[in-house]
Design an enzyme around this catalytic site. Sequence first.
Site, PDB file in Angstrom:
ATOM      1  N   SER A 117      66.098  11.399   5.592  1.00  0.00           N
ATOM      2  CA  SER A 117      65.495  11.622   4.279  1.00  0.00           C
ATOM      3  C   SER A 117      64.099  11.038   4.183  1.00  0.00           C
ATOM      4  O   SER A 117      63.475  11.116   3.127  1.00  0.00           O
ATOM      5  CB  SER A 117      66.382  11.008   3.193  1.00  0.00           C
ATOM      6  N   ASN A 188      61.908  12.541  -1.717  1.00  0.00           N
ATOM      7  CA  ASN A 188      61.995  11.080  -1.693  1.00  0.00           C
ATOM      8  C   ASN A 188      60.635  10.405  -1.779  1.00  0.00           C
ATOM      9  O   ASN A 188      60.546   9.246  -2.184  1.00  0.00           O
ATOM     10  CB  ASN A 188      62.753  10.612  -0.448  1.00  0.00           C
TER      11      ASN A 188
END
Length: 289
Positions: A117, A188
Amino acid sequence: MATVAVIGAGQMGSGIAQTAAQFGYNVLLSDVSLDLAQNAKAGIGKALDKLVGREKMGAAEAVALLDRITPIAEYAPMTEAGLIIEAATEREEIKRRIFESASAVLAKDAILASNTSSIPITRMATSTPDPARFIGLHFFNPVPVMQLIEIIPGLATAPETLARTRAFAESLGKQVVQSEDEPGFVVNRVLVPMLNEAAFVLGQGTASIADIDKGCRLGLNHPMGPLELADFVGLDTCLDIIRVLHNTTGDSKYRPAPLLVKYVEAGWLGRKTKRGFYDYNGETPVPTR
């Protein structure tokens, strides 16, 4: 590709396996022990039972889906997979060891993907013998529900690898966004600094947990407050990501909030440990401060 291998049978890996099997792929679900992989399959079975009970899935469909998932603990069976997806914890040294092992069994035309991520794809591709067949494929939690997948080609990723990976993601009924290989990618890069800043606001005594989350839910029209969401993601995962952003960019705006670090050091990781910014031991989550 008829067969997909998923390395890591935790929450994300299990979700990826369930989703791939739902859309007709045969799935090899791997972990460090066969017991862990089998337990993950059993957990998927329980989730499917709930869907059947709510009449959101037929019983025969659930059985067929589960039959397409094979728990394994060895890399050798992955030679038959057209796509191998690493879904381990967000620690680069762990991922690199997995890539080295997976590369040894990667079929000639198969793709190796990471569910990272935040960690740069180009950098991790150096752990593989063919960076042209390495790519970032970032699912979102819970995978069977969330509609988004981020695809991140590295500097050496071949156009064919990108096209085949996009086709796979879309075959799962997902929407796709493509990101350049920058730390944190799209979601993110925006989200985790907000969660980290919420921890700064709490640690500095600006407002309570309840008021921070209420303010963001109502003032930003978000379905969850940032501290509640951080607990859902896992405070250790949030800390790992913000550290990747900080260490990779060198920008002080990404420095981890001291309170976030303290909670992780205490083992208060959110929902998965039943304590984070909220206490989850009762019927209703209760703010811890």
